[in-house]
Design a protein around this motif. Structure first.
Motif, PDB file in Angstrom:
ATOM      1  N   UNK A 160      33.731  48.984  32.494  1.00  0.00           N
ATOM      2  CA  UNK A 160      33.495  49.640  33.779  1.00  0.00           C
ATOM      3  C   UNK A 160      32.641  50.861  33.505  1.00  0.00           C
ATOM      4  N   UNK A 161      31.545  50.990  34.242  1.00  0.00           N
ATOM      5  CA  UNK A 161      30.658  52.148  34.097  1.00  0.00           C
ATOM      6  C   UNK A 161      30.683  52.927  35.404  1.00  0.00           C
ATOM      7  N   UNK A 162      30.970  54.211  35.326  1.00  0.00           N
ATOM      8  CA  UNK A 162      30.871  55.087  36.491  1.00  0.00           C
ATOM      9  C   UNK A 162      29.449  55.624  36.506  1.00  0.00           C
ATOM     10  N   UNK A 163      28.660  55.187  37.470  1.00  0.00           N
ATOM     11  CA  UNK A 163      27.220  55.435  37.416  1.00  0.00           C
ATOM     12  C   UNK A 163      26.864  56.905  37.627  1.00  0.00           C
ATOM     13  N   UNK A 164      27.736  57.669  38.312  1.00  0.00           N
ATOM     14  CA  UNK A 164      27.412  59.076  38.550  1.00  0.00           C
ATOM     15  C   UNK A 164      27.689  59.950  37.335  1.00  0.00           C
ATOM     16  N   UNK A 165      28.628  59.511  36.468  1.00  0.00           N
ATOM     17  CA  UNK A 165      29.002  60.350  35.325  1.00  0.00           C
ATOM     18  C   UNK A 165      28.612  59.740  33.985  1.00  0.00           C
ATOM     19  N   UNK A 166      28.350  58.438  33.959  1.00  0.00           N
ATOM     20  CA  UNK A 166      28.072  57.764  32.694  1.00  0.00           C
ATOM     21  C   UNK A 166      29.331  57.427  31.911  1.00  0.00           C
ATOM     22  N   UNK A 167      30.505  57.610  32.515  1.00  0.00           N
ATOM     23  CA  UNK A 167      31.746  57.257  31.813  1.00  0.00           C
ATOM     24  C   UNK A 167      31.829  55.740  31.649  1.00  0.00           C
ATOM     25  N   UNK A 168      32.218  55.307  30.438  1.00  0.00           N
ATOM     26  CA  UNK A 168      32.326  53.885  30.119  1.00  0.00           C
ATOM     27  C   UNK A 168      33.723  53.631  29.561  1.00  0.00           C
ATOM     28  N   UNK A 169      34.391  52.606  30.081  1.00  0.00           N
ATOM     29  CA  UNK A 169      35.687  52.225  29.503  1.00  0.00           C
ATOM     30  C   UNK A 169      35.848  50.714  29.594  1.00  0.00           C
ATOM     31  N   UNK A 170      36.647  50.162  28.690  1.00  0.00           N
ATOM     32  CA  UNK A 170      36.969  48.734  28.788  1.00  0.00           C
ATOM     33  C   UNK A 170      37.993  48.576  29.904  1.00  0.00           C
ATOM     34  N   UNK A 171      37.640  47.800  30.920  1.00  0.00           N
ATOM     35  CA  UNK A 171      38.547  47.594  32.045  1.00  0.00           C
ATOM     36  C   UNK A 171      39.439  46.382  31.812  1.00  0.00           C
ATOM     37  N   UNK A 172      38.862  45.313  31.255  1.00  0.00           N
ATOM     38  CA  UNK A 172      39.606  44.068  31.035  1.00  0.00           C
ATOM     39  C   UNK A 172      39.109  43.450  29.732  1.00  0.00           C
ATOM     40  N   UNK A 173      40.041  42.993  28.912  1.00  0.00           N
ATOM     41  CA  UNK A 173      39.676  42.212  27.727  1.00  0.00           C
ATOM     42  C   UNK A 173      40.645  41.045  27.678  1.00  0.00           C
ATOM     43  N   UNK A 174      40.127  39.831  27.434  1.00  0.00           N
ATOM     44  CA  UNK A 174      40.989  38.662  27.541  1.00  0.00           C
ATOM     45  C   UNK A 174      40.435  37.551  26.660  1.00  0.00           C
TER      46      UNK A 174
END
Ligand SMILES: *[C@@H]1O[C@H](CO)[C@@H](O)[C@H](O)[C@H]1NC(C)=O
Ligand SMILES: *[C@@H]1O[C@H](CO)[C@@H](O)[C@H](O)[C@H]1NC(C)=O
Ligand SMILES: *[C@@H]1O[C@H](CO)[C@@H](O)[C@H](O)[C@H]1NC(C)=O
Length: 322
Positions: A160-174
């Motif tokens: 998941x990328x928050x486009x206003x801040x550039x924050x990136x995190x794994x939202x789902x891994x399966x």
């Protein structure tokens, strides 16, 4: 006998269910990877073998393939998605051996914003995803215009990328998103939210699947188990699903290597059926040369699908008939 049966099955499958038209053929056969349609109906096209974003007017009598912007420090573009009106997220990377390895150069992936709301597009780097070896498709998040989801085909995960801040995190891994053997294969490829689920293709596993999701203040998370809805036909490589799009009736139009567009749709009992929509699932390039992505047009073209191919084609499919 075997030969006759083979010929009959080829004849049966190359008959396109929906009419197709070649809109554009790159004279150099430039590998086209992904597509977005602007509100003005022009197509934005990415290539895994070019740092340039291109634009094409499908309704022009003499269609031209115009460079819009060439990204610095990149050799390849992957997913593109409109996440706000006429504002797009684009994946770039250095990936000189992408065709051999299906992986990009370490540390080279970036997500950019391309804002077309002014006459001259404004292009801004948003985030790096240096730990990823390949970001493939992108999805917007309906109702959350600041979020973009990105498929990591190597890791088998969704960022998941928050486009206003550039924050990136794994939202789902399966495991259903993982590439499996033999490495380096492509796992999750295309992904799109529809209703309250995330749908995705897994190229190596040959699957089209769905996972229920929740979108809360902390972002996107899984809200249930993966359900595999369909398996590529015929099974096994080189047959594999690539990117796809939904229509207004909730059916998915899925590109299928080496040469087909597959229509997947839910039955009343909840299971999904599939049929060949265009091209040749057995493998000839009768219509599509390795199709990579599909999306619907806008306005009067809203029932026209545009399909990109690795052979440098943009093919339109008239989906108004059914
Ligand atoms: C399209 O381009 C060709 C070759 O340049 C030219 O001969 C033709 O007249 C053009 N057609 C239109 C409708 O502009
Ligand atoms: C270009 O990308 C490489 C990683 O592939 C990185 O190390 C380098 O700093 C980048 N250069 C610029 C000018 O962004
Ligand atoms: C759902 O309906 C289809 C078509 O009638 C049928 O082939 C399939 O077996 C059904 N599946 C289940 C789980 O009932």
């Amino acid at each position: 006998m075997i030969q006759v049966g083979f010929i009959l099955s080829i004849v049966a499958t190359v008959i396109a269910t929906f009419p197709t038209t070649l809109v554009y053929q790159s004279p150099t056969g430039l590998f086209l990877e992904n597509i977005a349609v602007r509100p003005c109906s022009k197509l934005l096209l990415t290539s895994a073998l070019s740092p340039a974003l291109h634009m094409l007017d499908p309704s022009s009598a003499n269609t031209t393939f115009d460079e819009v912007y060439s990204f610095p420090n990149a050799s390849a573009l992957f997913g593109i998605i409109e996440y706000q009106p006429d504002v797009y997220a684009v994946v770039t990377a250095n990936a000189q051996s992408i065709l051999q390895t299906h992986r990009v150069n370490p540390g080279s992936i970036a997500i950019w914003r391309v804002d077309f709301r002014l006459k001259t597009p404004i292009v801004t780097p948003i985030a790096g995803i240096p730990q990823s070896t390949l970001i493939n498709g992108l999805s917007s998040v309906p109702g959350h215009p600041d979020l973009v989801l990105a498929a990591d085909s190597g890791l088998g995960a969704v960022y998941e990328i928050t486009m206003s801040t550039g924050a990136v995190r794994i939202a789902i891994q399966d495991a259903a998103m993982a590439p499996g053997a033999p490495a380096p294969a492509l796992g999750i490829n295309g992904l799109h939210i529809h209703g309250s689920a995330l749908y995705f293709t897994n190229s190596q596993q040959g699957t089209f699947a769905r996972i229920p999701i929740a979108v809360q203040s902390k972002g996107v998370s899984k809200a249930g188990a993966v359900l595999v809805l369909s398996t590529v036909e015929p099974p096994g490589l080189p047959h594999r699903y690539d990117d796809f799009t939904f229509d207004a009736d909730g059916r998915a139009w899925v590109t299928a290597h080496p040469g087909a567009l597959t229509l997947l749709y839910p039955l009343t009992n909840g299971t999904w059926a599939q049929e060949n929509a265009a091209g040749d699932p057995e493998g000839s390039y009768a219509v599509f040369m390795e199709p990579t992505s599909a999306t619907f047009g806008r306005g009067v073209n809203k029932k026209i699908l545009y399909v990109t191919t690795e052979g440098g084609q943009v093919v339109s499919v008239d989906a108004s008939g059914k």
